[in-house]
Write an enzyme that holds these catalytic residues in place. Structure first.
Site, PDB file in Angstrom:
ATOM      1  N   THR A 296       0.856  -1.183   0.000  1.00 56.23           N
ATOM      2  CA  THR A 296       0.000   0.000   0.000  1.00 56.23           C
ATOM      3  C   THR A 296       0.889   1.228   0.000  1.00 56.23           C
ATOM      4  O   THR A 296       2.113   1.123  -0.115  1.00 56.23           O
ATOM      5  CB  THR A 296      -1.006   0.007   1.166  1.00 56.23           C
TER       6      THR A 296
ATOM      7  N   THR B  17      -1.933  -2.960  -4.473  1.00 58.45           N
ATOM      8  CA  THR B  17      -2.902  -2.003  -4.980  1.00 58.45           C
ATOM      9  C   THR B  17      -2.203  -0.722  -5.408  1.00 58.45           C
ATOM     10  O   THR B  17      -2.555  -0.117  -6.390  1.00 58.45           O
ATOM     11  CB  THR B  17      -3.944  -1.649  -3.906  1.00 58.45           C
ATOM     12  N   CYS B  18      -1.230  -0.306  -4.658  1.00 60.33           N
ATOM     13  CA  CYS B  18      -0.525   0.921  -4.971  1.00 60.33           C
ATOM     14  C   CYS B  18       0.877   0.803  -4.408  1.00 60.33           C
ATOM     15  O   CYS B  18       1.000   0.467  -3.254  1.00 60.33           O
ATOM     16  CB  CYS B  18      -1.224   2.123  -4.363  1.00 60.33           C
ATOM     17  N   PRO B  19       1.915   1.004  -5.121  1.00 56.87           N
ATOM     18  CA  PRO B  19       1.960   1.581  -6.451  1.00 56.87           C
ATOM     19  C   PRO B  19       1.652   0.612  -7.582  1.00 56.87           C
ATOM     20  O   PRO B  19       1.567   1.048  -8.728  1.00 56.87           O
ATOM     21  CB  PRO B  19       3.406   2.066  -6.569  1.00 56.87           C
ATOM     22  N   GLY B  20       1.500  -0.655  -7.307  1.00 55.53           N
ATOM     23  CA  GLY B  20       1.055  -1.553  -8.353  1.00 55.53           C
ATOM     24  C   GLY B  20       2.153  -2.405  -8.933  1.00 55.53           C
ATOM     25  O   GLY B  20       3.324  -2.055  -8.907  1.00 55.53           O
TER      26      GLY B  20
END
Lengths: 381, 82
Positions: A296, B17-20
């Site tokens: 995340t 999910t982020c940064p992916g």
């Protein structure tokens, strides 16, 4: 026997954790059954989200700093200003720069992320950023002098702290130059490494629409490999040469040498279980905040919520209970969408956040939170 | 084909999910030598399109893509070229 808890790093995660532990374990600490030490390499904490506003002359660095002793219960936390130079997870011992050592039973690494602009040749000489105090002040001065030309914000390093900040920067720059009557003379371009404007699809979609409405150019699949400060050209991994007049380059980030040398994770990010935040390569070691390798954002809210999970788990262990608290990836980011409006997103592991309609109220909410942040550091909100 | 591919670097981006996953890959490719073979493990179905698109644009080579149905993730194999 006294249980020794050591926290390395006095940023958001470290101070929230110290405060949560003193709340949870006050009787044990007062009885001498638990000893809590917080180590930081400076006596002050710096609240990094302030830097974005410093760049536009809206805040001063002095507003971003507080003595750590003002943020923790110094009767219950042994606060030490020193640098950790070595970590032996087998012996459960830290070496400090002053030559002394510190033994632990439970260790929490909250050392954050470090900037590594030198990884991209020419970036130090040719680019600005707002990711540390000096960089924010230099960028403020450069922006104040910039009245015409091509302003390029290039997201170069991934992962980087505060993933929303580059989007915020160009939206704020657009509004700031409009307010000053210079927008027609300033072209603004935002570049991003992947095929969209942000790692999170919904944020990318939202930003892309706003960029189009505000005449901000978007370049995707853009990975700066080298900067030529003399010619003011960015050369990319994809083989392009891109001109700029003022470059704001989000630099590569790296974890901690200490982590890599201790065998806790690649490139200095601590390999952890994403739910328990316990290190996968050592017993009795946790990591929170930017240094923890979890899927995340590297954001203050993540450090904040992770600190709560680790405090619960350590407190449970000390009381002889089975720890059950886990971290679900909770992340909250306010996102400025101009100089007087903002939105925010909230998500957990695997979630696609919804970007709310920007409003003045949320902008004021972000500013109000920035002012009240010090209550978060003290463990109060 | 994937049975024969022995990656030099495995990137576990499952759950990211982020940064992916693609950003994880780009970060590693940037620092690697030519000829390095990567396995990108991803649970993000959009990686099946994103990764080949970037690999083509950046001039690297897509070696294979394998779905692990039971475990719920994909392995995408890439080789860095000059």
């Amino acid at each position: 026997m006294t249980e020794r808890i050591v926290i390395v790093g006095g940023g958001t995660g470290g101070t929230v954790l110290a405060n949560r532990l003193t709340d949870d374990l006050a009787p044990e600490i007062d009885a001498g059954d638990v000893q809590l030490t917080l180590l930081n390499d400076t006596p002050e904490q710096t609240y990094k989200p302030t830097f974005l506003y410093v760049a536009f002359g809206k805040k001063e660095l002095s507003e971003a700093r507080r003595p750590i002793t003002d943020l923790i219960d110094t009767d219950r936390v042994n606060f030490v200003v020193d640098r950790v130079t070595g970590l032996d997870t087998g012996e459960k011992r830290l070496s400090l720069e002053d030559g002394s050592g510190l033994a632990y039973d439970q260790l929490v690494l909250a050392t954050g992320a470090n900037l590594a602009p030198e990884e991209v040749p020419g970036l130090l000489e040719g680019g600005h950023h707002f990711y540390d105090p000096d960089g924010a002040e230099r960028l403020r001065d450069a922006l104040a002098d910039f009245e015409a030309g091509h302003l390029v914000l290039s997201v170069i390093g991934v992962p980087h702290m505060c993933p929303a900040a580059p989007v915020e920067f160009v939206l704020m720059a657009d509004a700031w130059f409009r307010e000053r009557g210079l927008r027609e003379d300033v072209e603004i371009t935002y570049t991003y490494p992947i095929q969209r404007a942000h790692g999170i699809q919904s944020v990318a979609d939202w930003a892309t629409d706003l960029f189009e409405a505000r005449d901000i150019n978007l370049e995707t699949f853009f990975n700066a490999e080298e900067v030529d400060p003399e010619e003011r050209v960015i050369h990319t991994l994809e083989g392009e040469a891109f001109d700029y007049d003022l470059l704001v380059g989000i630099p590569p980030h790296e974890g901690s040498d200490l982590v890599a040398e201790a065998g806790l994770g690649e490139e200095g990010w601590v390999s952890v279980d994403r739910h328990t935040l316990e290190a996968t390569e050592a017993e009795g070691v946790y990591a929170i905040g930017d240094v923890a390798d979890v899927p995340t954002s590297k954001a203050g809210s993540v450090a904040h919520y992770e600190a709560g999970t680790v405090a619960d788990r350590i407190a449970s262990r000390i009381r002889g209970q089975v720890p059950t608290s886990t971290f679900d990836g909770k992340t909250i980011c306010f996102i400025e969408s101009g100089m007087d409006e903002a939105t925010f997103v909230e998500f957990g592991y695997g979630d696609e956040p919804v970007v709310r309609e920007p409003s003045k109220l949320l902008h004021w909410g972000k500013l109000a939170y920035n002012e009240s942040y010090w209550l978060t550091a003290r463990g109060l909100i | 084909m994937s049975e024969a591919i022995q990656p030099d670097v495995t990137i576990d981006s499952r759950g990211a999910t982020c940064p992916g996953p693609l950003m994880d890959l780009i970060g590693k490719v940037k620092k690697a030598d030519s000829g390095t073979v990567f396995e990108l493990q991803t649970t993000d179905s959009s990686s099946k399109n994103d990764v080949p698109e970037w690999v083509e644009k950046a001039g690297h080579e897509l070696l294979d893509s394998v779905e692990h149905e039971e475990e719920g993730y994909w392995s995408i194999y890439i080789e860095k070229t000059e």
